[in-house]
Write a protein that holds these residues in place. Structure first.
Motif, mmCIF file in Angstrom:
data_model
loop_
_atom_site.group_PDB
_atom_site.id
_atom_site.type_symbol
_atom_site.label_atom_id
_atom_site.label_comp_id
_atom_site.label_asym_id
_atom_site.label_seq_id
_atom_site.Cartn_x
_atom_site.Cartn_y
_atom_site.Cartn_z
ATOM 1 N N ILE A 1 -5.986 -47.686 8.602
ATOM 2 C CA ILE A 1 -4.472 -47.140 8.914
ATOM 3 C C ILE A 1 -4.040 -48.051 10.234
ATOM 4 C CG2 ILE A 1 -2.958 -45.578 9.701
ATOM 5 C CD1 ILE A 1 -4.022 -43.829 7.694
ATOM 6 N N LYS A 2 -5.116 -47.886 11.206
ATOM 7 C CA LYS A 2 -4.906 -48.536 12.431
ATOM 8 C C LYS A 2 -4.912 -50.284 12.360
ATOM 9 C CE LYS A 2 -7.053 -45.254 15.644
ATOM 10 N NZ LYS A 2 -8.211 -45.182 16.610
ATOM 11 N N ALA A 3 -5.653 -50.738 11.396
ATOM 12 C CA ALA A 3 -5.590 -52.317 11.286
ATOM 13 C C ALA A 3 -4.467 -52.555 10.506
ATOM 14 C CB ALA A 3 -6.805 -52.643 10.352
ATOM 15 N N LYS A 4 -3.820 -51.656 9.503
ATOM 16 C CA LYS A 4 -2.642 -51.988 8.888
ATOM 17 C C LYS A 4 -1.548 -51.740 10.025
ATOM 18 C CE LYS A 4 -3.842 -53.183 4.695
ATOM 19 N NZ LYS A 4 -3.395 -54.416 4.178
ATOM 20 N N LYS A 5 -1.647 -50.841 10.626
ATOM 21 C CA LYS A 5 -0.405 -50.918 11.718
ATOM 22 C C LYS A 5 -0.448 -52.085 12.783
ATOM 23 C CE LYS A 5 0.841 -48.044 15.740
ATOM 24 N NZ LYS A 5 0.396 -46.981 16.675
ATOM 25 N N GLN A 6 -1.647 -52.469 13.174
ATOM 26 C CA GLN A 6 -1.630 -53.600 14.267
ATOM 27 C C GLN A 6 -1.285 -54.927 13.451
ATOM 28 O OE1 GLN A 6 -2.441 -53.381 17.253
ATOM 29 N NE2 GLN A 6 -2.050 -55.677 17.659
ATOM 30 N N GLU A 7 -1.615 -54.934 12.084
ATOM 31 C CA GLU A 7 -1.087 -56.129 11.298
ATOM 32 C C GLU A 7 0.480 -56.219 11.229
ATOM 33 O OE1 GLU A 7 -1.232 -57.134 6.661
ATOM 34 O OE2 GLU A 7 -3.055 -56.663 7.453
ATOM 35 N N LEU A 8 1.018 -54.877 10.901
ATOM 36 C CA LEU A 8 2.600 -54.857 10.972
ATOM 37 C C LEU A 8 3.203 -55.273 12.107
ATOM 38 C CD1 LEU A 8 3.002 -51.613 8.565
ATOM 39 C CD2 LEU A 8 3.367 -53.935 8.083
ATOM 40 N N LEU A 9 2.676 -54.554 13.382
ATOM 41 C CA LEU A 9 3.117 -54.860 14.577
ATOM 42 C C LEU A 9 3.141 -56.477 14.831
ATOM 43 C CD1 LEU A 9 1.543 -52.175 16.778
ATOM 44 C CD2 LEU A 9 3.956 -52.553 15.891
ATOM 45 N N GLU A 10 2.016 -57.177 14.635
ATOM 46 C CA GLU A 10 1.712 -58.828 14.854
ATOM 47 C C GLU A 10 2.630 -59.302 14.036
ATOM 48 O OE1 GLU A 10 -0.212 -60.384 16.944
ATOM 49 O OE2 GLU A 10 -0.516 -58.536 17.857
ATOM 50 N N LYS A 11 2.935 -58.914 12.784
ATOM 51 C CA LYS A 11 3.981 -59.549 11.802
ATOM 52 C C LYS A 11 5.468 -59.407 12.314
ATOM 53 C CE LYS A 11 5.632 -59.860 7.067
ATOM 54 N NZ LYS A 11 7.118 -60.302 7.382
ATOM 55 N N ALA A 12 5.866 -58.366 12.953
ATOM 56 C CA ALA A 12 6.985 -58.083 13.440
ATOM 57 C C ALA A 12 7.325 -58.988 14.850
ATOM 58 C CB ALA A 12 7.250 -56.541 13.778
ATOM 59 N N LYS A 13 6.157 -58.931 15.650
ATOM 60 C CA LYS A 13 6.165 -59.947 16.785
ATOM 61 C C LYS A 13 6.300 -61.310 16.180
ATOM 62 C CE LYS A 13 3.464 -61.146 20.738
ATOM 63 N NZ LYS A 13 2.300 -61.021 21.702
ATOM 64 N N ASN A 14 5.617 -61.775 15.444
ATOM 65 C CA ASN A 14 5.672 -62.953 15.019
ATOM 66 C C ASN A 14 6.956 -63.287 14.409
ATOM 67 O OD1 ASN A 14 3.267 -63.830 15.792
ATOM 68 N ND2 ASN A 14 2.213 -63.470 13.493
ATOM 69 N N ASP A 15 7.639 -62.392 13.572
ATOM 70 C CA ASP A 15 9.026 -62.812 13.150
ATOM 71 C C ASP A 15 10.183 -62.837 14.214
ATOM 72 O OD1 ASP A 15 8.129 -62.595 10.576
ATOM 73 O OD2 ASP A 15 8.491 -60.663 9.964
ATOM 74 N N THR A 16 9.953 -61.913 15.097
ATOM 75 C CA THR A 16 10.884 -61.899 16.266
ATOM 76 C C THR A 16 10.839 -63.197 17.185
ATOM 77 O OG1 THR A 16 10.683 -59.431 16.416
ATOM 78 C CG2 THR A 16 11.655 -60.657 18.195
ATOM 79 N N THR A 17 9.387 -63.589 17.447
ATOM 80 C CA THR A 17 9.139 -64.818 18.030
ATOM 81 C C THR A 17 10.006 -66.070 17.422
ATOM 82 O OG1 THR A 17 7.181 -63.988 18.835
ATOM 83 C CG2 THR A 17 7.632 -66.473 19.078
ATOM 84 N N LYS A 18 9.618 -66.072 15.911
ATOM 85 C CA LYS A 18 10.216 -67.284 15.096
ATOM 86 C C LYS A 18 11.607 -67.215 15.228
ATOM 87 C CE LYS A 18 10.328 -68.937 10.471
ATOM 88 N NZ LYS A 18 9.989 -68.578 9.197
ATOM 89 N N LYS A 19 12.394 -65.988 15.307
ATOM 90 C CA LYS A 19 13.726 -65.775 15.166
ATOM 91 C C LYS A 19 14.234 -66.289 16.530
ATOM 92 C CE LYS A 19 16.003 -62.220 16.703
ATOM 93 N NZ LYS A 19 16.552 -60.654 16.535
ATOM 94 N N TYR A 20 13.827 -66.034 17.372
ATOM 95 C CA TYR A 20 14.221 -66.541 18.771
ATOM 96 C C TYR A 20 14.051 -67.942 19.039
ATOM 97 C CZ TYR A 20 15.368 -62.010 20.825
ATOM 98 O OH TYR A 20 15.994 -60.607 21.209
ATOM 99 N N ILE A 21 12.811 -68.603 18.560
ATOM 100 C CA ILE A 21 12.601 -69.896 18.771
ATOM 101 C C ILE A 21 13.734 -70.807 17.989
ATOM 102 C CG2 ILE A 21 10.969 -71.810 18.134
ATOM 103 C CD1 ILE A 21 10.193 -70.310 20.691
ATOM 104 N N GLU A 22 13.816 -70.201 16.604
ATOM 105 C CA GLU A 22 14.848 -70.772 16.160
ATOM 106 C C GLU A 22 16.351 -70.886 16.457
ATOM 107 O OE1 GLU A 22 14.570 -68.810 12.002
ATOM 108 O OE2 GLU A 22 12.895 -70.151 11.475
ATOM 109 N N LEU A 23 16.630 -69.569 17.278
ATOM 110 C CA LEU A 23 17.920 -69.635 17.821
ATOM 111 C C LEU A 23 18.013 -70.573 19.017
ATOM 112 C CD1 LEU A 23 20.554 -67.998 18.593
ATOM 113 C CD2 LEU A 23 19.010 -66.429 20.101
ATOM 114 N N LEU A 24 16.796 -70.619 19.745
ATOM 115 C CA LEU A 24 16.679 -71.522 21.077
ATOM 116 C C LEU A 24 16.943 -72.869 20.417
ATOM 117 C CD1 LEU A 24 16.612 -72.122 23.979
ATOM 118 C CD2 LEU A 24 13.853 -71.919 23.697
#
Length: 134
Positions: free
Chosen positions: A32-55
């Motif tokens: 459960i901890k590993a899955k939670k971390q994986e989801l957090l990383e994916k959310a962070k990567n998605d957010t980063t990707k969104k902001y880079i594309e916006l920039l």
């Protein structure tokens, strides 16, 4: 000697099942901890990707706008010198920062480590693309 099946089952449960349940619980908590971390990383990567594309989109649009409103007029007059180039860059840079929210700037600065350098490089590469297109 009479076998008491309940005592036998209890002993088996006590000796075998309880340790297995403990190990399974530890495994499930780790999973459960590993899955939670994986989801957090994916959310962070998605957010980063969104902001880079916006920039990137913002820089492209600002370069085009500066070219249309400032650079082309000076080129027609034959007065697009080094100082005018510096001013065109600064106009574009300021326009990019004006469009980006404070939160976006903070996040992007953390994501790319040096937002000013990233924007500068992106503006320069977009200018080359605009020149080649013309």
């Amino acid at each position: 000697m009479q076998l008491d099946w309940l005592d036998i089952l209890y002993k088996v449960f006590e000796v075998a099942i309880i340790p297995i349940l403990g190990a399974a619980t530890v495994y499930l908590v780790t999973l459960i901890k590993a899955k939670k971390q994986e989801l957090l990383e994916k959310a962070k990567n998605d957010t980063t990707k969104k902001y880079i594309e916006l920039l990137d989109k913002t820089v492209t649009e600002c370069v085009i706008a500066t070219n249309q409103t400032y650079v082309e007029a000076l080129k027609k007059e034959g007065s697009f010198d080094i100082e005018a180039q510096k001013k065109a860059f600064q106009l574009t840079y300021d326009a990019v920062l004006d469009i980006l929210t404070d939160d976006a700037q903070i996040y992007l600065n953390e994501a790319v480590k040096d937002l000013k350098a990233y924007i500068t490089t992106k503006i320069e590469s977009e200018v080359v693309i605009v020149k080649q297109a013309a």
